[in-house]
Design an enzyme around this catalytic site. Structure first.
Site, PDB file in Angstrom:
ATOM      1  N   ASP A  80      55.746   1.295  58.053  1.00 49.74           N
ATOM      2  CA  ASP A  80      56.753   1.355  57.129  1.00 49.74           C
ATOM      3  C   ASP A  80      57.104   2.789  56.808  1.00 49.74           C
ATOM      4  O   ASP A  80      56.640   3.607  56.315  1.00 49.74           O
ATOM      5  CB  ASP A  80      55.908   0.828  55.771  1.00 49.74           C
ATOM      6  CG  ASP A  80      56.790   0.653  54.495  1.00 49.74           C
ATOM      7  OD1 ASP A  80      57.975   0.946  54.751  1.00 49.74           O
ATOM      8  OD2 ASP A  80      56.104   0.391  53.322  1.00 49.74           O
ATOM      9  N   GLU A  98      55.549  32.868  67.508  1.00 50.15           N
ATOM     10  CA  GLU A  98      54.485  33.527  67.254  1.00 50.15           C
ATOM     11  C   GLU A  98      54.072  33.315  65.788  1.00 50.15           C
ATOM     12  O   GLU A  98      54.449  34.162  64.787  1.00 50.15           O
ATOM     13  CB  GLU A  98      54.830  35.228  67.426  1.00 50.15           C
ATOM     14  CG  GLU A  98      55.560  35.621  68.754  1.00 50.15           C
ATOM     15  CD  GLU A  98      55.929  37.132  68.752  1.00 50.15           C
ATOM     16  OE1 GLU A  98      55.749  37.731  67.818  1.00 50.15           O
ATOM     17  OE2 GLU A  98      56.031  37.577  69.611  1.00 50.15           O
ATOM     18  N   ARG A 136      62.488  46.697  65.223  1.00 50.29           N
ATOM     19  CA  ARG A 136      62.153  45.517  64.527  1.00 50.29           C
ATOM     20  C   ARG A 136      62.703  45.288  63.110  1.00 50.29           C
ATOM     21  O   ARG A 136      62.407  44.210  62.492  1.00 50.29           O
ATOM     22  CB  ARG A 136      60.689  45.279  64.732  1.00 50.29           C
ATOM     23  CG  ARG A 136      60.054  45.131  65.868  1.00 50.29           C
ATOM     24  CD  ARG A 136      58.552  44.967  65.854  1.00 50.29           C
ATOM     25  NE  ARG A 136      57.859  44.479  66.990  1.00 50.29           N
ATOM     26  CZ  ARG A 136      57.709  45.128  68.224  1.00 50.29           C
ATOM     27  NH1 ARG A 136      58.119  46.543  68.215  1.00 50.29           N
ATOM     28  NH2 ARG A 136      57.345  44.769  69.309  1.00 50.29           N
ATOM     29  N   GLU A 182      64.783  37.468  70.570  1.00 51.12           N
ATOM     30  CA  GLU A 182      63.720  36.996  69.452  1.00 51.12           C
ATOM     31  C   GLU A 182      64.401  37.251  68.109  1.00 51.12           C
ATOM     32  O   GLU A 182      64.927  37.923  67.503  1.00 51.12           O
ATOM     33  CB  GLU A 182      62.592  38.262  69.470  1.00 51.12           C
ATOM     34  CG  GLU A 182      61.734  37.937  68.524  1.00 51.12           C
ATOM     35  CD  GLU A 182      60.794  39.186  68.433  1.00 51.12           C
ATOM     36  OE1 GLU A 182      59.747  38.929  67.798  1.00 51.12           O
ATOM     37  OE2 GLU A 182      61.145  40.209  68.929  1.00 51.12           O
ATOM     38  N   ARG A 226      63.558  36.871  64.107  1.00 52.44           N
ATOM     39  CA  ARG A 226      62.552  37.499  63.431  1.00 52.44           C
ATOM     40  C   ARG A 226      62.311  36.765  62.146  1.00 52.44           C
ATOM     41  O   ARG A 226      61.335  36.978  61.376  1.00 52.44           O
ATOM     42  CB  ARG A 226      62.339  38.775  63.596  1.00 52.44           C
ATOM     43  CG  ARG A 226      62.396  39.472  65.011  1.00 52.44           C
ATOM     44  CD  ARG A 226      62.423  40.926  64.796  1.00 52.44           C
ATOM     45  NE  ARG A 226      61.376  41.547  64.035  1.00 52.44           N
ATOM     46  CZ  ARG A 226      60.301  41.932  64.450  1.00 52.44           C
ATOM     47  NH1 ARG A 226      59.589  41.365  65.665  1.00 52.44           N
ATOM     48  NH2 ARG A 226      59.395  42.300  63.807  1.00 52.44           N
ATOM     49  N   GLU A 258      52.140  33.009  62.322  1.00 57.66           N
ATOM     50  CA  GLU A 258      50.998  33.848  61.852  1.00 57.66           C
ATOM     51  C   GLU A 258      50.492  32.977  60.704  1.00 57.66           C
ATOM     52  O   GLU A 258      51.140  32.148  60.133  1.00 57.66           O
ATOM     53  CB  GLU A 258      51.744  35.289  61.038  1.00 57.66           C
ATOM     54  CG  GLU A 258      52.084  36.254  62.393  1.00 57.66           C
ATOM     55  CD  GLU A 258      52.980  37.208  61.608  1.00 57.66           C
ATOM     56  OE1 GLU A 258      53.247  38.189  62.344  1.00 57.66           O
ATOM     57  OE2 GLU A 258      53.324  37.049  60.390  1.00 57.66           O
ATOM     58  N   GLU A 273      47.250  36.200  64.071  1.00 62.53           N
ATOM     59  CA  GLU A 273      48.233  35.588  64.827  1.00 62.53           C
ATOM     60  C   GLU A 273      47.647  35.279  66.160  1.00 62.53           C
ATOM     61  O   GLU A 273      46.734  36.040  66.874  1.00 62.53           O
ATOM     62  CB  GLU A 273      49.435  36.622  65.077  1.00 62.53           C
ATOM     63  CG  GLU A 273      50.340  36.316  65.958  1.00 62.53           C
ATOM     64  CD  GLU A 273      51.645  37.068  66.095  1.00 62.53           C
ATOM     65  OE1 GLU A 273      51.930  37.574  67.349  1.00 62.53           O
ATOM     66  OE2 GLU A 273      52.099  37.667  65.141  1.00 62.53           O
ATOM     67  N   HIS A 330      58.111  34.465  64.291  1.00 64.53           N
ATOM     68  CA  HIS A 330      59.092  34.989  65.288  1.00 64.53           C
ATOM     69  C   HIS A 330      59.272  34.147  66.425  1.00 64.53           C
ATOM     70  O   HIS A 330      58.315  33.578  66.925  1.00 64.53           O
ATOM     71  CB  HIS A 330      58.813  36.404  65.762  1.00 64.53           C
ATOM     72  CG  HIS A 330      58.464  37.328  64.853  1.00 64.53           C
ATOM     73  ND1 HIS A 330      57.847  38.720  64.849  1.00 64.53           N
ATOM     74  CD2 HIS A 330      58.929  37.350  63.471  1.00 64.53           C
ATOM     75  CE1 HIS A 330      57.687  39.284  63.634  1.00 64.53           C
ATOM     76  NE2 HIS A 330      58.161  38.588  62.842  1.00 64.53           N
ATOM     77  N   GLU A 374      46.394  40.378  62.209  1.00 71.03           N
ATOM     78  CA  GLU A 374      47.651  41.115  61.576  1.00 71.03           C
ATOM     79  C   GLU A 374      47.514  42.231  60.766  1.00 71.03           C
ATOM     80  O   GLU A 374      46.394  42.575  60.241  1.00 71.03           O
ATOM     81  CB  GLU A 374      48.671  39.687  61.276  1.00 71.03           C
ATOM     82  CG  GLU A 374      49.442  39.288  62.310  1.00 71.03           C
ATOM     83  CD  GLU A 374      50.486  40.389  62.883  1.00 71.03           C
ATOM     84  OE1 GLU A 374      50.693  41.400  61.937  1.00 71.03           O
ATOM     85  OE2 GLU A 374      51.350  40.160  63.757  1.00 71.03           O
TER      86      GLU A 374
END
Length: 451
Positions: free
Chosen positions: A57, A137, A322, A340, A342, A139, A201, A250, A194
């Site tokens: 359902d 990645e 970064r 990547e 982020r 976390e 992570e 990321h 981390e």
């Protein structure tokens, strides 16, 4: 040997069910908001599930269908069969398969199935001559439970980035999680503590985008289940503790051609990125505000996306630092060239998030967009005037702004399909409105006795 219309892959699953003594199957699928749902059936129903599907359902699932359209059908993907690791020590085993959802009235794939949305994105890539690989990645935080089994925000450790025991008291939990994931076919690349206390992570190796999205849902389920065995609560909430780093996811993306070459690599380019990669990157930057609604889908997501806590809020790219929204990681070999993104966090629906990233990048390729110059300085240290000088915009500041951006971006809205896009917008507008009329403890502490 196969029986009836059963394929060799399906027969191999039936054989493993018998050999491993599996009694129950969890047929899993994901609702629009990214919550994993499952329908449990006796393992003896596996052949029927392959041949005819299992009916359920759909009106009880968030954002699926109305009551008068409620009959839906689950069709399991045999490639996703895995025995659940936390059931192996019991007398009987349980296993899961991830399913595609079909509309029983038309026999067609259900347009409200997030897995179908990602498959549509991959079909578009395929028509353009590309296969898509992805690597997230994710976390998460590990918190202690109280005497009633409820989650607290006590971490039980004083660890920091890459710390080892005794500071990292959750290393045993991570170890058991890794064993569980590996038993389900994951190839774990690395795991570590981390930056924040209680934050962890675990990275698994890249795979095709569909398998990766499947893996994210499985990952979250396994992490929570095994943490609970240790009287810990695992949460993928982006920012459970104020004033410290939040949890991101990321996501690395790359395109491969039909002959197996990495379409993002160019040895002669200053950044070793091909024109295809530059255009893909430009497309993601172009559609970043709308992507944010999907990749950062909760009110809490925007408590992470603030300057000063290593979260990328500036719409730019870099090959060195970064602080930008997109980073070009160093690649040891041509096959590893990738970009990547982020900004995503682990509360997102992985199927929808990866799908809109792909569509944005492919739109950049189709339009021949040119990426801006990379920003090699630390954008976190820029003032507003310098950001304007560099032409750097910021991501939406809250869920309401992000949903506005999604509705204004035809390419991303249409990539989701009208069913999912409209239901998602409706749910998230309601969530944001409820947040706006709520009164927080912070407000009470600050104002109740002051005014």
């Amino acid at each position: 040997m196969t029986s009836g219309n059963i394929t060799e892959t399906e027969q191999a699953v039936l054989d493993e069910i018998e050999a491993e003594g599996v009694d129950f199957l969890r047929l899993q699928f994901t609702d629009i908001l990214g919550t994993v749902k499952n329908v449990s059936v006796p393992a003896r129903q596996a052949e029927k599930a392959f041949a005819d599907g299992i009916y359920f359902d759909g009106s009880s699932i968030e954002g699926f269908v109305r009551i008068q359209e409620s009959d839906m059908r689950l069709v399991p993907d045999p490639d996703t069969f895995a025995i659940l690791p936390w059931r192996q020590k019991e007398e009987s085993a349980a296993a899961r398969m991830i399913c595609d959802v079909y509309n029983t009235s038309t026999g067609e794939p259900f347009e409200g199935d997030p897995r179908r949305v990602l498959k549509n994105a991959l079909d578009r890539a395929d028509e353009m001559g590309y296969e898509v690989n992805a690597a997230p990645e994710p976390e998460f935080f590990l918190f202690e439970e109280d005497e009633d089994g409820r989650a607290t925000t006590k971490t039980g450790d004083q660890g920091g980035y890459f710390d080892l025991a005794p500071k990292d008291l959750a290393s045993d939990v991570r170890r058991d999680i890794i064993y569980g994931l590996e038993s389900m076919g994951f190839e774990i690349e690395a795991s570590h503590h981390e930056v924040a206390q209680g934050q962890h992570e675990i990275n698994f190796e890249y795979d095709d985008a569909l398998t990766t999205a499947d893996n994210v849902g499985t990952f979250r389920t396994v992490v929570r289940a095994i943490a609970a065995q240790h009287d810990q609560h695992a949460t993928f909430m982006p920012k459970p503790i104020p004033r410290i780093n939040g949890s991101g996811m990321h996501t690395h993306l790359s395109l491969f051609t039909e002959d197996g070459e990495n379409a993002f690599h160019d040895e002669d380019d200053e950044f070793n990125l091909s024109d295809t990669a530059h255009s893909f990157l430009a497309g993601v930057l172009e559609h970043a505000p709308a992507i944010t609604a999907i990749a950062n889908p909760t009110v809490n997501s925007y408590k992470r996306l603030v300057p000063g806590y290593e979260a990328p809020v500036y719409v730019a790219w870099s090959d060195r630092n970064r602080s930008a929204l997109i980073r070009k990681p160093a690649a040891r070999v041509p096959a590893a060239s990738r970009v990547e993104l982020r900004s995503p966090d682990p509360s997102c629906n992985p199927y929808l998030a990866i799908a809109v990233m792909i569509h944005a990048g492919l739109d950049g390729i189709e339009q021949g967009l040119e990426a801006p110059d990379p920003v090699r300085e630390n954008i976190y240290e820029f003032d507003e005037e310098k950001r304007e000088e560099y032409g750097i915009d910021t991501l939406p500041a809250n869920l309401g702004e992000a949903v506005d951006a999604l509705e204004e971006d035809e390419a991303i809205y249409n990539a989701l399909g009208e069913h999912i896009a409209s239901k998602f917008v409706e749910a998230k507008r309601q969530e944001f409105e409820e947040y706006l009329v709520d009164v927080s403890d912070w407000e009470l502490d600050r104002y109740l006795e002051t005014f």
